[in-house]
Design a protein around this motif. Structure first.
Motif, PDB file in Angstrom:
ATOM      1  N   TYR A  54       0.817  -1.229   0.000  1.00  0.00           N
ATOM      2  CA  TYR A  54       0.000   0.000   0.000  1.00  0.00           C
ATOM      3  C   TYR A  54       0.844   1.270   0.000  1.00  0.00           C
ATOM      4  O   TYR A  54       0.584   2.174  -0.796  1.00  0.00           O
ATOM      5  CB  TYR A  54      -0.991  -0.003   1.166  1.00  0.00           C
ATOM      6  N   PRO A  55       1.829   1.393   0.901  1.00  0.00           N
ATOM      7  CA  PRO A  55       2.627   2.634   0.845  1.00  0.00           C
ATOM      8  C   PRO A  55       3.432   2.771  -0.447  1.00  0.00           C
ATOM      9  O   PRO A  55       3.691   3.887  -0.890  1.00  0.00           O
ATOM     10  CB  PRO A  55       3.526   2.560   2.077  1.00  0.00           C
ATOM     11  N   ILE A  56       3.800   1.657  -1.075  1.00  0.00           N
ATOM     12  CA  ILE A  56       4.460   1.781  -2.389  1.00  0.00           C
ATOM     13  C   ILE A  56       3.463   2.383  -3.377  1.00  0.00           C
ATOM     14  O   ILE A  56       3.749   3.372  -4.070  1.00  0.00           O
ATOM     15  CB  ILE A  56       4.956   0.412  -2.915  1.00  0.00           C
ATOM     16  N   MET A  57       2.265   1.817  -3.417  1.00  0.00           N
ATOM     17  CA  MET A  57       1.282   2.257  -4.421  1.00  0.00           C
ATOM     18  C   MET A  57       0.739   3.649  -4.120  1.00  0.00           C
ATOM     19  O   MET A  57       0.189   4.312  -4.990  1.00  0.00           O
ATOM     20  CB  MET A  57       0.149   1.228  -4.508  1.00  0.00           C
ATOM     21  N   ASN A  58       0.914   4.097  -2.866  1.00  0.00           N
ATOM     22  CA  ASN A  58       0.438   5.427  -2.459  1.00  0.00           C
ATOM     23  C   ASN A  58       1.418   6.538  -2.849  1.00  0.00           C
ATOM     24  O   ASN A  58       1.108   7.719  -2.703  1.00  0.00           O
ATOM     25  CB  ASN A  58       0.244   5.426  -0.936  1.00  0.00           C
ATOM     26  N   ALA A  59       2.593   6.149  -3.345  1.00  0.00           N
ATOM     27  CA  ALA A  59       3.603   7.161  -3.695  1.00  0.00           C
ATOM     28  C   ALA A  59       3.126   8.012  -4.870  1.00  0.00           C
ATOM     29  O   ALA A  59       2.359   7.550  -5.712  1.00  0.00           O
ATOM     30  CB  ALA A  59       4.918   6.476  -4.058  1.00  0.00           C
ATOM     31  N   ARG A  60       3.620   9.250  -4.911  1.00  0.00           N
ATOM     32  CA  ARG A  60       3.269  10.104  -6.054  1.00  0.00           C
ATOM     33  C   ARG A  60       3.766   9.483  -7.354  1.00  0.00           C
ATOM     34  O   ARG A  60       3.151   9.613  -8.398  1.00  0.00           O
ATOM     35  CB  ARG A  60       3.912  11.476  -5.899  1.00  0.00           C
ATOM     36  N   ARG A  61       4.954   8.861  -7.273  1.00  0.00           N
ATOM     37  CA  ARG A  61       5.516   8.200  -8.465  1.00  0.00           C
ATOM     38  C   ARG A  61       6.273   6.950  -8.049  1.00  0.00           C
ATOM     39  O   ARG A  61       7.058   6.992  -7.105  1.00  0.00           O
ATOM     40  CB  ARG A  61       6.527   9.119  -9.134  1.00  0.00           C
ATOM     41  N   VAL A  62       6.036   5.885  -8.773  1.00  0.00           N
ATOM     42  CA  VAL A  62       6.794   4.651  -8.573  1.00  0.00           C
ATOM     43  C   VAL A  62       7.646   4.459  -9.821  1.00  0.00           C
ATOM     44  O   VAL A  62       7.122   4.417 -10.932  1.00  0.00           O
ATOM     45  CB  VAL A  62       5.837   3.452  -8.388  1.00  0.00           C
ATOM     46  N   ILE A  63       8.956   4.403  -9.635  1.00  0.00           N
ATOM     47  CA  ILE A  63       9.839   4.276 -10.796  1.00  0.00           C
ATOM     48  C   ILE A  63      10.678   3.005 -10.648  1.00  0.00           C
ATOM     49  O   ILE A  63      11.390   2.832  -9.650  1.00  0.00           O
ATOM     50  CB  ILE A  63      10.775   5.500 -10.933  1.00  0.00           C
ATOM     51  N   PHE A  64      10.573   2.134 -11.634  1.00  0.00           N
ATOM     52  CA  PHE A  64      11.383   0.911 -11.659  1.00  0.00           C
ATOM     53  C   PHE A  64      12.625   1.160 -12.505  1.00  0.00           C
ATOM     54  O   PHE A  64      12.522   1.705 -13.621  1.00  0.00           O
ATOM     55  CB  PHE A  64      10.613  -0.240 -12.308  1.00  0.00           C
ATOM     56  N   LEU A  65      13.775   0.749 -12.000  1.00  0.00           N
ATOM     57  CA  LEU A  65      15.012   0.739 -12.782  1.00  0.00           C
ATOM     58  C   LEU A  65      15.398  -0.730 -12.964  1.00  0.00           C
ATOM     59  O   LEU A  65      15.706  -1.429 -11.985  1.00  0.00           O
ATOM     60  CB  LEU A  65      16.119   1.487 -12.029  1.00  0.00           C
ATOM     61  N   ILE A  66      15.353  -1.195 -14.218  1.00  0.00           N
ATOM     62  CA  ILE A  66      15.591  -2.620 -14.478  1.00  0.00           C
ATOM     63  C   ILE A  66      16.486  -2.751 -15.704  1.00  0.00           C
ATOM     64  O   ILE A  66      16.155  -2.237 -16.777  1.00  0.00           O
ATOM     65  CB  ILE A  66      14.261  -3.381 -14.717  1.00  0.00           C
ATOM     66  N   THR A  67      17.600  -3.425 -15.540  1.00  0.00           N
ATOM     67  CA  THR A  67      18.522  -3.594 -16.666  1.00  0.00           C
ATOM     68  C   THR A  67      18.992  -5.055 -16.750  1.00  0.00           C
ATOM     69  O   THR A  67      18.994  -5.776 -15.755  1.00  0.00           O
ATOM     70  CB  THR A  67      19.760  -2.674 -16.525  1.00  0.00           C
ATOM     71  N   GLY A  68      19.384  -5.451 -17.953  1.00  0.00           N
ATOM     72  CA  GLY A  68      19.999  -6.763 -18.124  1.00  0.00           C
ATOM     73  C   GLY A  68      19.061  -7.810 -18.680  1.00  0.00           C
ATOM     74  O   GLY A  68      17.862  -7.818 -18.416  1.00  0.00           O
TER      75      GLY A  68
END
Ligand code: 6PG
Length: 243
Positions: A180-194
């Motif tokens: 819930y607190p993750i989804m409540n953030a103004r922005r959720v940004i994933f950094l995924i490489t490889g």
């Protein structure tokens, strides 16, 4: 969900730093509450940030929190705080009092409660949960994010802000920001490489049920995916690149 795909891991990291600097410059009077993840992927970004973007970053307007921490002391090679301290916090002029680490050396259950309370005190509240400005996430090959592993999906709907989780292979205890607190953030940004993340990224783009990272990617209202070409190499992802 907004996808941004770049030729290499370095390009992706640089683009994400630019994005964070841009978001901060849009609100020049605001302090940004940012929760960062650990693992290997963000180490390149932290290193670049300290070395190439020192002058354009408003370091004193950032408050740093952690998405998750391994239950080890800060000197341990596994410590997410230790990694960021070495690469960025000891180099950039971020005020000491704006850095809020999870105490990996403390008793996990107690620390999850202490850190939840700290975050609740520091952050504004929205919908009954603390509201981060930015939550920076990674994703594991197995589809986990934060330290919410497949099989521990109850943490996606936990009542606690932070909870104790366990790495399914090593048994290492973790302290993890919950769903819930993750989804409540103004922005959720994933950094995924490889390349090893290509299937997870495909799942994240195509299904909300394929594991914790996919769940967050589909249920959080403002999600941005920063990917390198290798992580975005699955056919289904490529076809969404232009969105
Ligand atoms: C951690 C994390 C975790 C991480 C993923 C990806 O402490 O491990 O914060 O959620 O983001 O496991 O890790 P890698 O970047 O090492 O693949």
């Amino acid at each position: 969900m907004r996808l941004a795909v770049f030729p290499s891991a370095i390009d992706t990291s640089r683009a994400l730093i630019h994005r964070l600097v841009e978001l901060m410059s849009e609100k020049p009077d605001k302090t940004f509450n940012i929760a960062v993840s650990g693992g290997n992927t963000p180490s390149l970004m932290f290193d670049l940030w300290a070395n190439e973007y020192m002058d354009i970053t408003s370091w004193n307007r950032m408050k740093i929190f952690w998405v998750d921490e391994r239950c080890v002391p800060p000197e341990d090679a596994d410590s997410n705080y230790g990694m960021m301290r070495q690469l960025l916090l000891d180099v950039a002029p971020i005020p000491y009092e704006n850095v809020f680490r999870i105490r990996g050396e403390a008793r996990p259950e107690q620390e999850a409660v202490r850190y939840s309370e700290l975050v609740k005190r520091q952050l504004p509240e929205k919908h009954g949960w603390p509201e981060f400005d930015i939550v920076l996430l990674g994703a594991g090959d197995d589809g986990h994010t934060s330290s919410i592993f497949p099989g521990q999906e109850d943490l996606l709907t936990s009542d606690a802000v932070y909870a104790v989780s366990t790495h399914p292979d090593s048994g290492q205890k973790r302290i993890a920001l919950t769903g819930y607190p993750i989804m409540n953030a103004r922005r959720v940004i994933f950094l995924i490489t490889g390349k090893s993340k290509a299937e997870v990224v495909e799942d994240m783009c195509n299904s909300g049920d394929a594991g914790p990272a996919a769940y967050i990617a589909h249920h959080a209202p403002h999600v941005e995916l920063y990917l390198d070409k290798k992580a975005a190499s699955c056919h289904e992802v490529k076809s969404k690149e232009k969105l």
